[in-house]
Motif scaffolding. Structure first.
Motif: not given
Length: 195
Positions: A73-95
């Motif tokens: 956040v800069r001057d009350d404006e959201v300028v970036g994000t990053t998340g964590i979720r408890s799910d792995g890559p789904a098959h498909p489309p991932h191997p």
């Protein structure tokens, strides 16, 4: 003989920025950053099967104690994000082998590492990733930190190779379709931060 130069200090975000967990008031700004990235940078826009969390930020990140959404956040404006979720890559489309290596529940998947173009080169993404990894280390049940990215996005490949170990280059498989150069990474789990 002149002395050898000292290595540069680690890059920290400028003091005009704050990186912190998102609150309900941050949801519209976080969604704007995410959708802008999907449409302007990735070029394919919102895909419901891949981006359900972008619409349901509250339910996905704010209401689940094992999930996290960080905002820069800069001057009350959201300028970036990053998340964590408890799910792995789904098959498909991932191997299948990636889905087996990174199962949902014990995998902290790093997602939505996006910074508005006008606010890049200030250490925000690196700071958010470090804080997200610390959260994963401190959250019971997480064993690995996983992510995948489209290395066609400028700077993405170099950034992730500086922080993570590449585990699979899916560019030859076309798992997300033409024009999406997916590469999968694992970030070493940091030590549990002191309480």
């Amino acid at each position: 003989m002149p002395p050898l130069p000292h290595p540069p200090p680690p890059h920290r975000p400028d003091s005009v920025y704050t990186v912190r967990p998102a609150t309900p008031a941050d949801v519209p700004g976080a969604r704007r950053i995410m959708l802008d990235t999907l449409y302007r940078e990735f070029g394919y826009g919102y895909v419901p099967a891949w981006h359900h969390d972008v619409i349901d930020i509250d339910g996905t990140y704010l209401d689940d104690p094992r999930h996290l959404l960080l905002v820069a956040v800069r001057d009350d404006e959201v300028v970036g994000t990053t998340g964590i979720r408890s799910d792995g890559p789904a098959h498909p489309p991932h191997p299948r082998r990636l889905a087996e290596r990174y199962p949902s529940g014990s995998t902290a998947q790093l997602v939505r590492v996006y910074v508005s173009p006008d606010h890049r080169r200030h250490g925000l993404a690196r700071t958010m990733v470090r804080q997200a990894c610390d959260f994963a280390a401190a959250t019971p049940g997480y064993e690995r930190i996983y992510l995948h990215t489209n290395v066609n996005v400028a700077g993405s490949g170099a950034f992730w190779h500086s922080l993570a170990e590449e585990v699979f280059d899916a560019r030859t498989t076309g798992e997300h379709g033409p024009g999406v150069a997916t590469v999968h990474f694992e970030i070493p789990m940091p030590p549990v931060p002191p309480v």
